[in-house]
Design an enzyme around this catalytic site. Structure first.
Site, PDB file in Angstrom:
ATOM      1  CE  LYS A 129      -4.075  -1.938   1.960  1.00 13.54           C
ATOM      2  NZ  LYS A 129      -4.596  -2.385   3.225  1.00 13.54           N
ATOM      3  CG  HIS A 132      -2.187   7.155   3.385  1.00 13.51           C
ATOM      4  ND1 HIS A 132      -2.625   7.513   4.627  1.00 13.51           N
ATOM      5  CD2 HIS A 132      -2.587   5.886   3.191  1.00 13.51           C
ATOM      6  CE1 HIS A 132      -3.281   6.511   5.164  1.00 13.51           C
ATOM      7  NE2 HIS A 132      -3.257   5.489   4.317  1.00 13.51           N
ATOM      8  CG  HIS A 135       1.055   5.210   6.812  1.00  8.98           C
ATOM      9  ND1 HIS A 135       0.761   5.193   5.473  1.00  8.98           N
ATOM     10  CD2 HIS A 135       0.453   4.128   7.353  1.00  8.98           C
ATOM     11  CE1 HIS A 135       0.021   4.134   5.207  1.00  8.98           C
ATOM     12  NE2 HIS A 135      -0.176   3.473   6.328  1.00  8.98           N
TER      13      HIS A 135
END
Ligand code: ARG
Length: 566
Positions: A129, A132, A135
């Site tokens: 993933k 973004h 995080h």
């Protein structure tokens, strides 16, 4: 400052004990630094004494004043204001304070953590993933807590507990085999993994066979099938390659990347142990630990089909870490959304009889929304960190270009400032507060921002670069009020560091850095440092140097770069 506080505490303590022998409260902990210096340099609220002395606080304050007046070195005046006793210190006292700070090695650091290991589980993204803004919190907070612990003498183990195991990898392998290839993922990186995962989700809604295939694929992976392991390894590699760029920009380092998969072969032992201790019960085919007595839903250890879960792995990981690092504390930095998960599994570890369960600490932070709405990769309501950094750095570069044409390494400074703005923005609010991501705020360089702190730091450096000649002492110099205020601000650093550490709260350091900048800038604007002479010049340069030291350390702690020149 510290010394005078002890003196005041001792004299006041003796006085009160003279009246009330049993009194044994720590008076130094009651002493405050009034933010308004017209109320004195140090204040003692007397409300806590009224029970022991059976008198009203203003009367107690007046009596203490009468008893101790003239007994304290360095105290110019003591005033009673309501229930408070306010101490005004001699200006020359601050001269001594500054000397003391300058003579202290690594001022602000401490040895409270000596001999203790603290594990910090942070960042921990789910692989395949994109990274973004969601995080950012865990990465910046975790990084700062790691720095803080090291600064206070702890040994730290930074753990990136990668989300690299679970049924989603069965899906991803099926999708990869059907629609992708090694070349494509090499070329497109995580983007490709995200795309094929989305495609899998869409197609599996129409064709349920795909889900069966995915389950079978994950089972094969779990049984260590070589081909499948190699594909999964590739996913991991591609993901990490991208994450590492972000970590490098942030200056965040990890000591371990043991993620969920690492515990694949360490869970059986936990399951056996839970069973042997009579904690596992079978409920509708699943194996659970009943937590109703603790007002929590059950912790699910094994699903109906025998598959393990997030909690199963976390329990195995905690035990492994205790055995391998013998931690004093193990911290987990995640969004508050995971609080129940941690509360449940900490309880399970406790029920297993491990006394150290109390050393597992969840450090939650508020959830982030974008444009007032929940972050969701699925709907595209996310901001990728790459994009965010890109914008911030470009903006910083443009400003630097306009302002300082002489600067040597413009790109490097722009990177420090751009990333600094974002990190500071992420750390300056109380950890637990929910935040709404706003582009303009994250990219703002004015007002109470990271670049303002970095700019002030550069200003201190610039003053010191311009000061030529040999440095001499400044005995007998009596500081002006801006100088006293700045000495006080600098002297607060150790207290702030310990407060931030105790509450696991980076914002304490961020706010402190802002206060220190404000005090320095007032001093800088009102007093012409470099045009002064003699003891005044020496005092001012020493004060500037100590401000620079402390501000530099605050930037280090926050995980921001020091900028010598902007
Ligand atoms: N991978 C998880 C997530 O992205 C965070 C892991 C936190 N650490 C842990 N030991 N559970 O939500």
């Amino acid at each position: 400052m510290i010394k005078i506080k002890q003196q005041i505490a001792a004299v006041v303590g003796d006085y009160i004990k003279g009246l009330q022998a049993e009194f044994n409260e720590d008076i130094s902990a009651l002493l405050e630094y009034p933010s308004d210096s017209s109320l004195g340099d140090i204040a003692l609220p007397c409300f806590r004494f009224s029970r022991a002395l059976r008198q009203a606080p203003p009367k107690i304050a007046a009596d203490i004043k009468a008893a101790i007046d003239g007994k304290l070195d360095g105290v110019k005046e003591i005033a009673v204001a309501g229930g408070y006793l306010n101490f005004f210190l001699n200006e020359s006292y601050f001269n001594e304070v500054l000397k003391g700070i300058a003579a202290t090695e690594n001022f602000g650091s401490s040895k409270v953590g000596e001999g203790k290991v603290v594990c910090i589980d942070f960042s921990s993204p789910n692989i395949a993933k994109r990274f973004h803004v969601g995080h950012l919190g865990t990465t910046a907070i975790g990084g700062c807590l790691k720095n803080l612990h090291e600064f206070c003498g702890y040994e730290t183990v930074g753990i990136n507990y990668l989300g690299d195991w679970g049924t989603q990898f069965g899906k991803l392998i099926v999708a990869y085999k059907k629609w992708s290839s090694e070349e494509r993922i090499n070329e497109r990186g995580i983007e490709e993994l995200v795309d094929i995962y989305v495609r899998f989700s869409a197609e599996s809604e129409k064709d349920d066979n795909l889900n069966d295939e995915a389950r079978a694929a994950f089972a094969k992976l779990e049984s260590m099938d070589e081909e499948y392991l190699a594909i999964w390894q590739k996913f991991k590699e591609i993901s990490l390659r991208e994450y590492m760029k972000t970590y490098e920009l942030l200056g965040v380092k990890f000591d371990s990347f043991n993620g969920e998969s690492f515990y694949n072969d360490k869970m059986q032992r936990v399951i056996d142990e839970l069973r042997a201790k009579g904690l596992l019960i079978v409920d509708d085919g699943a194996s659970i630990v009943d937590l109703s007595e603790y007002k929590m839903p059950p912790a699910i250890i094994l699903k109906k089909d025998g598959a393990t879960l997030y909690a199963t792995r976390d329990i195995a990981a905690a035990i492994w870490r205790k055995e391998n690092y013998n931690f004093h504390k193990c911290l987990y930095v995640t969004s508050a959304g995971q609080s129940l998960h941690f509360a449940q599994y900490f309880k399970v570890v406790e029920l297993m009889g491990y006394a150290w369960a109390g050393d597992l600490v969840h450090i939650p932070y508020g959830t982030m929304s974008v444009g007032g709405e929940k972050l969701a990769s699925r709907t595209g309501n996310v901001i990728l960190l790459d994009d965010l950094f890109g914008e911030a750095i470009a903006k910083a570069e443009k400003i630097i270009e306009e302002k300082n044409t002489e600067l040597k390494d413009k790109r490097k400074t722009a990177e420090a400032v751009g990333v600094g703005a974002i990190v500071f923005n992420a750390l300056s609010n109380s950890r637990i507060k929910d935040t709404n991501f706003v582009w303009e705020d994250a990219l703002s360089f004015d007002g109470n921002t990271g670049p303002y702190v970095q700019y002030t730091y550069a200003r201190t450096s610039s003053v010191l670069r311009k000061a030529v000649g040999e440095r001499k002492g400044f005995d007998g110099y009596e500081p002006l009020k801006e100088e006293v205020a700045l000495v006080k601000a600098v002297s607060e650093f150790p207290t702030k560091v310990l407060a931030a550490l105790k509450d696991y709260e980076p914002s304490v350091i961020a706010r402190y850095a802002l206060d220190l900048c404000a005090a320095f800038n007032l001093f800088y604007h009102n007093i012409n440092i470099l045009k002064s002479e003699g003891a005044a010049l020496e005092f001012r340069l020493c004060l500037t140097a100590q401000t620079r030291e402390v501000l530099g350390k605050a930037l280090d702690l926050l995980g921001m770069k020091r900028t010598e020149e902007i």
